[in-house]
Design a protein around this motif. Sequence first.
Motif, PDB file in Angstrom:
ATOM      1  N   GLN A  63       0.872  -1.173   0.000  1.00  0.00           N
ATOM      2  CA  GLN A  63       0.000   0.000   0.000  1.00  0.00           C
ATOM      3  C   GLN A  63       0.910   1.225   0.000  1.00  0.00           C
ATOM      4  O   GLN A  63       1.881   1.286   0.759  1.00  0.00           O
ATOM      5  CB  GLN A  63      -0.880  -0.015   1.267  1.00  0.00           C
ATOM      6  CG  GLN A  63      -1.832   1.141   1.378  1.00  0.00           C
ATOM      7  CD  GLN A  63      -1.947   1.658   2.793  1.00  0.00           C
ATOM      8  OE1 GLN A  63      -1.023   1.520   3.603  1.00  0.00           O
ATOM      9  NE2 GLN A  63      -3.066   2.263   3.110  1.00  0.00           N
ATOM     10  N   ARG A 383      -6.463   7.799  -6.206  1.00  0.00           N
ATOM     11  CA  ARG A 383      -5.274   6.978  -6.087  1.00  0.00           C
ATOM     12  C   ARG A 383      -4.103   7.757  -6.672  1.00  0.00           C
ATOM     13  O   ARG A 383      -4.298   8.703  -7.435  1.00  0.00           O
ATOM     14  CB  ARG A 383      -5.413   5.674  -6.880  1.00  0.00           C
ATOM     15  CG  ARG A 383      -6.635   4.863  -6.609  1.00  0.00           C
ATOM     16  CD  ARG A 383      -6.562   4.106  -5.315  1.00  0.00           C
ATOM     17  NE  ARG A 383      -5.347   3.328  -5.186  1.00  0.00           N
ATOM     18  CZ  ARG A 383      -4.826   2.963  -4.019  1.00  0.00           C
ATOM     19  NH1 ARG A 383      -5.414   3.310  -2.904  1.00  0.00           N
ATOM     20  NH2 ARG A 383      -3.732   2.259  -3.972  1.00  0.00           N
ATOM     21  N   PHE A 415     -12.376   1.033  -1.749  1.00  0.00           N
ATOM     22  CA  PHE A 415     -11.269   0.423  -2.478  1.00  0.00           C
ATOM     23  C   PHE A 415     -11.061  -1.047  -2.127  1.00  0.00           C
ATOM     24  O   PHE A 415     -10.799  -1.866  -3.004  1.00  0.00           O
ATOM     25  CB  PHE A 415      -9.987   1.230  -2.244  1.00  0.00           C
ATOM     26  CG  PHE A 415      -8.924   0.914  -3.253  1.00  0.00           C
ATOM     27  CD1 PHE A 415      -9.114   1.189  -4.597  1.00  0.00           C
ATOM     28  CD2 PHE A 415      -7.741   0.310  -2.866  1.00  0.00           C
ATOM     29  CE1 PHE A 415      -8.144   0.881  -5.542  1.00  0.00           C
ATOM     30  CE2 PHE A 415      -6.761   0.006  -3.805  1.00  0.00           C
ATOM     31  CZ  PHE A 415      -6.970   0.297  -5.141  1.00  0.00           C
TER      32      PHE A 415
END
Lengths: 539, 264
Positions: A63, A383, A415
């Motif tokens: 991430q 994003r 998400f």
Amino acid sequence: MRNGWVRRGVFGALAAALVATLGPWMPGSGAAPALAASRGASETVRIAIATDPTGLDPESVLQNEAGFVMSTIYDGLTKYRPGTTTVEPGLATSWAISQSGRRYVFTLRRGVTFQDGTPFDAKAVTAWLDRILNPRDPHYVGNQQGINDFNHFTFGDVGSYKALAPDKVAITLKKPNAEFLADLAMAWSGVTSPTAVDRYGYGLMTHPVGTGPFAFVRWARGQYIELRANPDYWGGAPRVGEIIFQEIPEASVRLLSLEQGKVQILGDVPPQDVARLRHMASVRVLTQPGLAVDGISLPVQTPPFNDVRVRRALNYAVDKRVLAKDLFFGLAKPMNSPDSTDEWSYVAQTSYTYDLATAKALLREAGYPNGFAATLYTYTNPRGYNPAGGAKVAEAIQGDLARVGVRLTIRQMDFAAFLSTVRKASFSGMASSGWSGDNGDPDDFMQPLYGCTAFDTGNSSHYCNKQVDAWFAEGLRTTSEAARKKIYAQVEARIWRDAPWIYLVYATQVRAESADVHGYLLNPTEMFFDMQRVSISSH
Amino acid sequence: MRRSAGVLGAAILATLVLTAAFAGQLAPYHPLAQDLAHALEPPSNTHWLGTDEFGRDILSRIIAGTRIELLIGVGTVAMALVAGVAVGLYTGYYGGVVGEGLMRLMDILLAFPYLLLALMVIAILGPGLLRAMAAVSILTIPQFARLVQGLALTLRERQYVEASRAAGASGSYIVRRHLLVNMWGPIIVQATLNVGASIIAAAGLGFLGLGAQPPTPEWGAMLSTGRDYMLTSSWVATFPGLAILVTVIGFNLFGDGLRAAIGG
């Protein structure tokens, strides 16, 4: 007969209006600024991030926000030169690669210690590799439930590894892998302290210990992460005493926090706010082309998308230029290759220039003169590769495709739900798709999106071409960059022609800093924060 | 004072209904027509309330949204009303173990924070306008059930009901002819007041992205996307927010006025 719900209804309406009007002026989460202020602002850099990291164990997370923080705590055996994806020595000072391209012998940096005092040596490296690769290791990362990692990509080719001397480690690959050195520098390849692993086990997620320029102090979930400078850092002591990654979910609150000097760096900036930031004297906007693509994946194995004419028609039907200019506020460029313009392997292809007549003709030819209906799955948040947000882009595409009779239903999800829907072999819808390059290598940029084995990572179109896959394998086996260039040129031309995506834009990486920050450089891999040389001028 | 407020509420509602009825004629532009080259333009002569991030006319979207909001408000309340009145009449007139169980279920529904329960319902059904309406509707059922049960408990002790029962009338006859006809006033007042609350609830779900899906011009969803442009283009969020505010106030003023007039 008083009714609480109804009363609340009125106040709810007032509150909704108030939030809409005043929301941006309400203070963000308060704990960290106060704490930092007492230590003197010149010593502390505060970085606003939009989301809490999912964890801080490099081999157990995937991430960007986690990458931000981990890139300040950990080092890899190799490192990217700040501001680039050029590989240079990290915890390994040099390496020798055998003729076959399979055996790497790393010479380790001497005199380095982890932030907990554990010496860094060959034993620490093999313990680190055991944890990633050896299922019998008590701390084997693969035994954790529900983690998301990049280990197969990075370490999948590792056959064996061995400490040769206290400062020498050999790693042998099952087959040559041209991007292995670049992989070792990724945010997901940080070397972890064996003592910390023994002590915390899988709890390393919240107790990270590495050799990097900053040491972890505390993590107040959903609020901030505090890091202290590591004065013994092998690359030289950092120039600030403390970093605080502060979580501020509202974009407008992040922006005002920078304006008011509550934070010094914004980890991401929504494109619509850039113009306002550029007008502020005390703020610098930093941009870089970035290694990022954004598009819509088309389910190539499902009618009508199994007809390449339909896929090309959709590419012609979307006005990428207007999208880049107006939805991304000019902070994006229309894609003209599946590869990034920032890669050494990039070859420009013939653009699918906006052309409704061609789109309609192709659809007619394919037997869909009146278009068709389809569902587009998307996510609600912005994003790195799509700062406008999935749903926004989807809605624009919906408007464009309606002009050629293609009627889209948009399904938007948060998400996590989105990923679990589209990263499945059974998925057969259109999906918002995108990628941020991890290591500057074209393999990382394309195989996870178009490889036959990548249906559960980035390949939501389920594009699978045996020839392309053979080229991917050849590209990894080949070490000469000139030879690899030729291979990827073929890959790019083929994928572009096959159009498994509606190719949209290369999004520009945007961050912002206050004018008193010095030495901060953007890295093309958007998950990186090079903080070691950053300083703050005193007022 | 109360009366004039009620008249104001009625006027707002009349305007809303007319706007919804003639939305197609009133809207200067198609509510879904995108024009990215004119995105985020401030209010002007060509776009009275400005344009949103896709260059769509905000006034046209608010006008088209009136239909959706009224449908949400009236639809959810109608669904809740039917179910709630049935539960209330049953538990109020017949009672028994089943009735007791039903009322405890209503208590549980009432005890939950509404948003949490709505999120649970949507987690099961999935996002979407109809599903959001169903969620809000389920949450509204206890309001009617409680009201009707209370009324039924009082009414069934009235002399004319007892007389009817003594004359051999069946339970369903009494419920229809004696109970129901005498409770319409309070039920309608309650329904009117709930329409506003339902619009707010559905707008809240739209705001979270769980209600109406794009490009539906639902006010809550418009408010939510407009929030992203608050600092640079405040009109995108402000006008849908005001529309919600005025509509909900309209329903509540009307409901209060109605109650004063017919004695809830």
